[in-house]
Design a protein around this motif. Structure first.
Motif, PDB file in Angstrom:
ATOM      1  N   UNK A   1      -5.082 -11.700   9.573  1.00  0.00           N
ATOM      2  CA  UNK A   1      -3.890 -12.223   8.890  1.00  0.00           C
ATOM      3  C   UNK A   1      -4.085 -12.367   7.390  1.00  0.00           C
ATOM      4  N   UNK A   2      -5.276 -12.769   6.943  1.00  0.00           N
ATOM      5  CA  UNK A   2      -5.510 -12.891   5.499  1.00  0.00           C
ATOM      6  C   UNK A   2      -5.395 -11.521   4.837  1.00  0.00           C
ATOM      7  N   UNK A   3      -5.931 -10.494   5.483  1.00  0.00           N
ATOM      8  CA  UNK A   3      -5.831  -9.140   4.953  1.00  0.00           C
ATOM      9  C   UNK A   3      -4.377  -8.670   4.941  1.00  0.00           C
ATOM     10  N   UNK A   4      -3.603  -9.046   5.965  1.00  0.00           N
ATOM     11  CA  UNK A   4      -2.188  -8.672   6.017  1.00  0.00           C
ATOM     12  C   UNK A   4      -1.417  -9.305   4.859  1.00  0.00           C
ATOM     13  N   UNK A   5      -1.722 -10.568   4.557  1.00  0.00           N
ATOM     14  CA  UNK A   5      -1.066 -11.239   3.424  1.00  0.00           C
ATOM     15  C   UNK A   5      -1.396 -10.510   2.127  1.00  0.00           C
ATOM     16  N   UNK A   6      -2.657 -10.156   1.948  1.00  0.00           N
ATOM     17  CA  UNK A   6      -3.084  -9.446   0.736  1.00  0.00           C
ATOM     18  C   UNK A   6      -2.384  -8.103   0.617  1.00  0.00           C
ATOM     19  N   UNK A   7      -2.330  -7.353   1.715  1.00  0.00           N
ATOM     20  CA  UNK A   7      -1.673  -6.040   1.689  1.00  0.00           C
ATOM     21  C   UNK A   7      -0.187  -6.165   1.375  1.00  0.00           C
ATOM     22  N   UNK A   8       0.512  -7.070   2.046  1.00  0.00           N
ATOM     23  CA  UNK A   8       1.953  -7.227   1.815  1.00  0.00           C
ATOM     24  C   UNK A   8       2.242  -7.754   0.407  1.00  0.00           C
TER      25      UNK A   8
ATOM     26  N   UNK B  61       4.348  -5.807  -2.536  1.00  0.00           N
ATOM     27  CA  UNK B  61       5.443  -6.466  -3.262  1.00  0.00           C
ATOM     28  C   UNK B  61       5.247  -6.328  -4.769  1.00  0.00           C
ATOM     29  N   UNK B  62       4.014  -6.509  -5.246  1.00  0.00           N
ATOM     30  CA  UNK B  62       3.751  -6.385  -6.682  1.00  0.00           C
ATOM     31  C   UNK B  62       4.015  -4.964  -7.167  1.00  0.00           C
ATOM     32  N   UNK B  63       3.578  -3.967  -6.394  1.00  0.00           N
ATOM     33  CA  UNK B  63       3.797  -2.577  -6.780  1.00  0.00           C
ATOM     34  C   UNK B  63       5.292  -2.280  -6.852  1.00  0.00           C
ATOM     35  N   UNK B  64       6.030  -2.717  -5.837  1.00  0.00           N
ATOM     36  CA  UNK B  64       7.464  -2.441  -5.826  1.00  0.00           C
ATOM     37  C   UNK B  64       8.185  -3.182  -6.943  1.00  0.00           C
TER      38      UNK B  64
ATOM     39  N   UNK C 256       6.851  -3.936  -9.886  1.00  0.00           N
ATOM     40  CA  UNK C 256       6.519  -3.218 -11.119  1.00  0.00           C
ATOM     41  C   UNK C 256       7.349  -1.954 -11.243  1.00  0.00           C
ATOM     42  N   UNK C 257       7.493  -1.225 -10.143  1.00  0.00           N
ATOM     43  CA  UNK C 257       8.275   0.013 -10.186  1.00  0.00           C
ATOM     44  C   UNK C 257       9.735  -0.286 -10.472  1.00  0.00           C
ATOM     45  N   UNK C 258      10.231  -1.387  -9.942  1.00  0.00           N
ATOM     46  CA  UNK C 258      11.626  -1.752 -10.165  1.00  0.00           C
ATOM     47  C   UNK C 258      11.842  -2.138 -11.627  1.00  0.00           C
ATOM     48  N   UNK C 259      10.815  -2.761 -12.223  1.00  0.00           N
ATOM     49  CA  UNK C 259      10.934  -3.228 -13.596  1.00  0.00           C
ATOM     50  C   UNK C 259      10.550  -2.181 -14.635  1.00  0.00           C
ATOM     51  N   UNK C 260      10.178  -0.949 -14.196  1.00  0.00           N
ATOM     52  CA  UNK C 260       9.758   0.110 -15.120  1.00  0.00           C
ATOM     53  C   UNK C 260      10.848   0.566 -16.054  1.00  0.00           C
ATOM     54  N   UNK C 261      12.041   0.396 -15.714  1.00  0.00           N
ATOM     55  CA  UNK C 261      13.115   0.931 -16.531  1.00  0.00           C
ATOM     56  C   UNK C 261      14.415   0.759 -15.785  1.00  0.00           C
ATOM     57  N   UNK C 262      15.327   1.657 -16.048  1.00  0.00           N
ATOM     58  CA  UNK C 262      16.641   1.587 -15.423  1.00  0.00           C
ATOM     59  C   UNK C 262      16.599   2.086 -13.995  1.00  0.00           C
ATOM     60  N   UNK C 263      17.770   2.409 -13.497  1.00  0.00           N
ATOM     61  CA  UNK C 263      17.883   2.975 -12.155  1.00  0.00           C
ATOM     62  C   UNK C 263      17.016   4.215 -12.064  1.00  0.00           C
TER      63      UNK C 263
ATOM     64  N   UNK D  93       8.778  -8.755   2.574  1.00  0.00           N
ATOM     65  CA  UNK D  93       8.672  -7.321   2.828  1.00  0.00           C
ATOM     66  C   UNK D  93       9.918  -6.803   3.560  1.00  0.00           C
ATOM     67  N   UNK D  94      10.360  -7.550   4.553  1.00  0.00           N
ATOM     68  CA  UNK D  94      11.562  -7.150   5.294  1.00  0.00           C
ATOM     69  C   UNK D  94      12.790  -7.145   4.389  1.00  0.00           C
ATOM     70  N   UNK D  95      12.892  -8.102   3.489  1.00  0.00           N
ATOM     71  CA  UNK D  95      14.011  -8.135   2.555  1.00  0.00           C
ATOM     72  C   UNK D  95      14.013  -6.864   1.700  1.00  0.00           C
ATOM     73  N   UNK D  96      12.840  -6.456   1.200  1.00  0.00           N
ATOM     74  CA  UNK D  96      12.748  -5.234   0.392  1.00  0.00           C
ATOM     75  C   UNK D  96      13.133  -4.001   1.208  1.00  0.00           C
TER      76      UNK D  96
END
Length: 185
Positions: free
Chosen positions: A40-47, A51-54, A56-63, A170-173
């Motif tokens: 479970x600790x590894x699952x939290x880290x992975x998720x 979330x951080x990657x997504x 960052x990608x969302x904040x990279x620029x526009x649509x 994660x499910x929300x994303x």
């Protein structure tokens, strides 16, 4: 492989998905009988990393990265392709086949070609690859609610609070991404 405790496919479906956010998708997943609480600790880290990657990608620029320089957009697209390829290769190696599933904060409904002999109430460990481009998986403890035909309903059991919160995010994303894809069609 029969229902116990009065559960039927309909009852299990209601218990897992009534009045909560859920997603229907195909992901690599496997289940095995186990009393383990999983990593479970590894699952939290992975998720959390996903979330951080997504974010960052969302904040990279526009649509769709419209404000990024063309070279950065190309590199981003190439990285996406490489990660997707690595994910497919890893699935072939570790033997986790892709299955249609419905996923909520309460559990999963998985459509399996070969349903293992499971009875309601059996503790299992679910291994699930949360992103098709990332060749890693989370391990989630669950209990079999019901098995009907090729469908298995699993309720998550004994999740750490931080893992339950990470799953919700994660499910929300995933849900938001599905809605965006539907709008594009």
């Amino acid at each position: 492989m029969t229902s116990a405790g009065g559960h039927t496919g309909t009852t299990a479906e209601h218990r897992l998905f009534a009045d909560v956010l859920s997603c229907e998708l195909a992901l690599p997943v496997s289940i095995a009988t186990s009393d383990s609480r999983g990593r479970q600790a590894q699952a939290v880290t992975l998720l959390s990393g996903l979330a951080q990657i997504e974010d960052l990608r969302k904040d990279d620029g526009g649509e769709e990265h419209g404000d990024l320089p063309l070279l950065a957009q190309r590199m981003d697209a190439k990285l996406d392709l490489i990660l997707a390829l690595l994910g497919r290769l890893a699935r072939q190696v570790d033997g986790m086949p892709e299955h249609e599933l419905r996923w909520s904060r309460h559990g999963l409904r998985i459509d399996l070609a070969d349903v293992p002999a499971l009875d309601a109430g059996t503790p299992v460990l679910v291994k699930l690859q949360p992103a098709d481009w990332l060749p890693d998986h989370v391990e989630l403890p669950a209990t079999v609610l019901d098995v009907v035909g090729h469908r298995v309903w699993l309720a998550f059991a004994d999740l750490r609070p931080d893992l339950a919160e990470a799953l919700d995010r994660h499910l929300f994303r995933l849900h938001r991404r599905q809605i965006a894809e539907q709008r594009r069609r």
